[in-house]
Write an enzyme that holds these catalytic residues in place. Structure first.
Site, short mmCIF file in Angstrom:
data_model
loop_
_atom_site.label_atom_id
_atom_site.label_comp_id
_atom_site.label_asym_id
_atom_site.label_seq_id
_atom_site.Cartn_x
_atom_site.Cartn_y
_atom_site.Cartn_z
N SER A 145 0.86 -1.19 0.00
CA SER A 145 0.00 0.00 0.00
C SER A 145 0.90 1.24 0.00
O SER A 145 2.13 1.13 0.05
CB SER A 145 -0.91 -0.01 1.22
OG SER A 145 -0.13 -0.05 2.39
N GLY A 150 1.06 5.52 -3.79
CA GLY A 150 0.70 6.78 -4.44
C GLY A 150 -0.27 6.60 -5.59
O GLY A 150 -0.21 7.32 -6.59
N ILE A 181 -8.69 -9.55 0.49
CA ILE A 181 -10.03 -10.16 0.33
C ILE A 181 -11.07 -9.05 0.12
O ILE A 181 -11.96 -9.15 -0.71
CB ILE A 181 -10.37 -10.99 1.58
CG1 ILE A 181 -9.46 -12.21 1.64
CG2 ILE A 181 -11.84 -11.42 1.57
CD1 ILE A 181 -9.61 -13.04 2.90
N GLU A 182 -10.92 -7.95 0.87
CA GLU A 182 -11.93 -6.89 0.88
C GLU A 182 -12.22 -6.29 -0.48
O GLU A 182 -13.35 -5.91 -0.77
CB GLU A 182 -11.49 -5.74 1.80
CG GLU A 182 -11.59 -6.03 3.27
CD GLU A 182 -10.31 -6.64 3.81
OE1 GLU A 182 -9.50 -7.13 3.00
OE2 GLU A 182 -10.14 -6.64 5.04
N THR A 215 12.01 -7.56 -10.31
CA THR A 215 10.71 -7.48 -10.99
C THR A 215 9.71 -8.52 -10.46
O THR A 215 8.55 -8.49 -10.83
CB THR A 215 10.87 -7.69 -12.51
OG1 THR A 215 11.38 -9.00 -12.72
CG2 THR A 215 11.81 -6.67 -13.12
N GLY A 236 -9.75 19.66 14.88
CA GLY A 236 -9.55 18.50 15.74
C GLY A 236 -10.75 18.24 16.62
O GLY A 236 -11.69 19.04 16.67
N CYS A 258 -11.10 25.99 12.24
CA CYS A 258 -12.13 25.17 12.89
C CYS A 258 -11.86 25.06 14.39
O CYS A 258 -12.05 26.02 15.12
CB CYS A 258 -12.27 23.82 12.20
SG CYS A 258 -13.91 23.15 12.46
N LEU A 259 -11.32 23.91 14.87
CA LEU A 259 -11.00 23.85 16.29
C LEU A 259 -10.02 24.97 16.64
O LEU A 259 -10.10 25.56 17.73
CB LEU A 259 -10.37 22.49 16.63
CG LEU A 259 -9.93 22.35 18.08
CD1 LEU A 259 -11.13 22.30 19.02
CD2 LEU A 259 -9.08 21.10 18.28
N MET A 268 -9.97 27.95 15.58
CA MET A 268 -10.74 29.18 15.82
C MET A 268 -11.43 29.11 17.19
O MET A 268 -11.47 30.09 17.93
CB MET A 268 -11.78 29.35 14.69
CG MET A 268 -12.69 30.52 14.85
SD MET A 268 -14.20 30.03 15.73
CE MET A 268 -15.30 31.30 15.19
N HIS A 290 -13.17 25.23 6.86
CA HIS A 290 -11.90 24.60 6.47
C HIS A 290 -11.44 25.12 5.11
O HIS A 290 -11.74 24.49 4.09
CB HIS A 290 -12.06 23.08 6.40
CG HIS A 290 -12.21 22.43 7.72
ND1 HIS A 290 -11.12 22.01 8.46
CD2 HIS A 290 -13.30 22.14 8.46
CE1 HIS A 290 -11.55 21.47 9.59
NE2 HIS A 290 -12.87 21.54 9.62
N GLU A 321 -8.61 24.96 3.81
CA GLU A 321 -7.57 24.11 3.19
C GLU A 321 -8.13 23.20 2.10
O GLU A 321 -7.40 22.79 1.21
CB GLU A 321 -6.85 23.28 4.27
CG GLU A 321 -7.64 22.15 4.93
CD GLU A 321 -8.46 22.59 6.14
OE1 GLU A 321 -8.79 23.80 6.25
OE2 GLU A 321 -8.79 21.73 6.97
#
Ligand code: GLN
Length: 534
Positions: free
Chosen positions: A13, A16, A149-150, A189, A355, A382-383, A385, A508, A510
């Site tokens: 995993s 990217g 499996i998922e 490889t 947060g 958010c938090l 502020m 937010h 961002e």
């Protein structure tokens, strides 16, 4: 009808895939194609909104109020694609609707099974998004790693789609790892061969391999991979490690990936370059003329993904100011244990992101006080502020023990509290104030200077709000409420009058920042942080 690019990942995993998918979107957009992207997540949660950032990283919020996977953030940053609630398909959502249909009797007495009912639901959802967006190309990224499996039902669904719609309408891009083994002095490889082998076992033959590698591949290695994985020679694409994620489209373009995709999908479009992106984003990232040090004070600091969009937006603010932003990540609990000065003394700017929960709150309050008293540019989100409001109430207005009712239910001074509509809510999933809300800015404020317009719209994800009962006192003591949601009469932005740059917003920003179009508040915060203080 939209064509489809299915992106899968093999070997490990974190290769990217999200950046690769977003880069493909960027390259295709440059070729004049409209695109959209879907992220399929094989977990059972309906959405990541209820997951801890330590489990999942940031929860990315869309305009329509969906709490989604952070990969959708990459797509929005790299492209102009519109993403929304339907762009993140999770196993949780798929099973939820199949089981609801079963309870309604919609399967007319049939045995409900993974194949065809779950796979049909996945296919229908994918096709619905492509149709609704009316785009030339839909990029579908399947989360997880081949062999899990998922993710099998998702893989079966895309296998069927290609068979049904045809190879000139669907291609499979497999992102794989080509480890360089130092002692052998060469790339190996075998993991890629195995990963492609497993894909083939379930009936998927990749059309293109994106090989993640830290060293350049040789022609022979490309030939070997092509032969053993049964893909065209030119379809073995090198995805070399780069310093900045925004360089990825440039490198992939050099490898000819966009031409290859167009050819495989039988699309004809004139060639293009990424010059604008290269000149503005990449050049400034590589060789900025200035440098600025921003401290981000949070509680999920150890995990880079937890504040993904914040870090990216700071980088964008840097690009806009031709400056390298050095991010000093500070754990607010360390401030509590030691001293605020120890961690923040070299900061040109201080940012407190969003947060939840009590841990680390007092450290953040100390950080705000430090920024306010020392005149260091401060950006609260958010938090952040809410924390700025608590600090102001305690240390400027003299309300001892002022707090948010999130952290102290019985506080004498509930500066931040729940709206009536939130008090009734019992379920945690998707019940916060979510998504885009309008906000009106007051002229002659820092916020107005940044946005240069009166009406803005920004994304939200929170339950608690500034308590209106304290507005007057705050104003008297030097706070300007520069952004207001006029319809709901809610505080959206507050600023300090006597401070070089102290802006805190409930939303937010961002989530709407892009490398080639920094969010106005981030641009302006970085600009203020670049101003030398006496
Ligand atoms: N915990 C706060 C709230 O729920 C802030 C949320 C956030 O920062 N996203 O209102």
């Amino acid at each position: 009808m939209s064509k489809f690019i299915f992106v899968t990942g093999g070997v490990i995993s974190s290769l990217g895939k999200g950046i690769a998918s977003a880069s493909i979107g960027k390259m295709l957009e440059e070729r004049g194609l409209s695109t959209t992207t879907i992220k399929c997540d094989p977990y059972l949660n309906v959405d990541p909104g209820t997951m801890s950032p330590f489990q999942h990283g940031e929860v990315y919020v869309t305009d329509d109020g969906a709490e989604t996977d952070l990969d959708l953030g990459h797509y929005e940053r790299f492209t102009n694609a519109r993403v929304g609630k339907d762009s993140n398909i999770t196993t949780g959502k798929v099973y939820f609707s199949v089981i609801s249909k079963e309870r309604k009797g919609e399967y007319l007495g049939k045995t409900v099974q993974i194949i065809p009912h779950i796979t049909d639901e996945i296919k229908n959802r994918i096709k619905k998004v492509a149709k609704a967006r009316d785009v030339d190309v839909t990029i579908v990224e399947i989360g997880g790693t081949i062999g899990d499996i998922e993710s099998l039902p998702f893989l079966e669904a895309i296998r069927q789609m290609k068979w049904e719609i045809g190879p000139s309408y669907c291609i499979n891009v497999h992102v794989t790892l080509l480890p360089f083994i130092k002692s052998a002095g060469e790339h190996k490889t075998k993991p890629t061969q195995h990963s492609v082998g497993r894909l083939r076992e379930i009936g998927i033959a990749p059309d293109i391999l994106l090989c993640r590698t830290e060293k350049h591949m040789t022609k022979e290695q490309r030939e070997k991979i092509a032969l053993f994985c049964s893909v065209d020679r030119e379809a073995v694409i090198e995805a070399i490690d780069v310093k900045h994620i925004y360089e990825v489209p440039v490198f992939l373009k050099k490898e000819g990936l966009d031409n290859l995709i167009l050819r495989k999908l039988n699309i004809k479009k004139p060639d293009s370059d990424l010059k604008k992106w290269e000149d503005y984003v990449v050049k400034r990232l590589r060789n900025p003329s200035k440098e600025v040090r921003i401290s981000v004070v949070g509680k999920y600091i150890s995990l880079p993904d937890a504040y993904k969009s914040i870090y990216e937006a700071l980088v964008h603010g840097g690009i806009a100011n031709d400056a390298r932003v050095i991010i000093n990540k500070v754990d607010s609990e360390d401030i509590e244990k030691f001293s605020v000065k120890k961690y923040l003394k070299d900061s040109d700017g201080i940012l407190i992101p969003g947060g939840f929960g009590t841990r680390g709150i007092e450290g953040k309050i100390k950080a705000v006080q430090y920024a306010r008293e020392k005149g260091i540019p401060f950006f609260g989100i958010c938090l952040g502020m809410q924390i700025a409001s608590i600090e102001f109430a305690r240390n400027v207005c003299g309300y001892r023990g002022a707090n948010s009712t999130e952290f102290d239910k019985g506080t004498k001074y509930p500066i931040i509290s729940l709206l009536e509509e939130q008090k009734k809510i019992k379920n945690m999933g998707a019940t916060m104030r979510l998504g885009a809300y309008p906000c009106k800015l007051q002229k002659k404020t820092k916020s107005f200077q940044a946005y240069k317009k009166e009406s803005i719209s920004e994304r939200h994800r929170h339950r608690y709000e500034f308590n209106d009962a304290y507005r007057k006192v705050f104003e008297k003591k030097g706070v300007i409420f520069s952004g207001i949601n006029t319809k709901k009469k809610l505080v959206e932005i507050l600023e300090l009058k006597n401070h070089p740059w102290f802006v805190a917003c409930q939303f937010h920003p961002e989530f709407k920042s892009k490398p080639d179009k920094a969010h106005p508040l981030f641009q302006s915060f970085v600009a203020a942080s670049l101003v030398k203080r006496p």
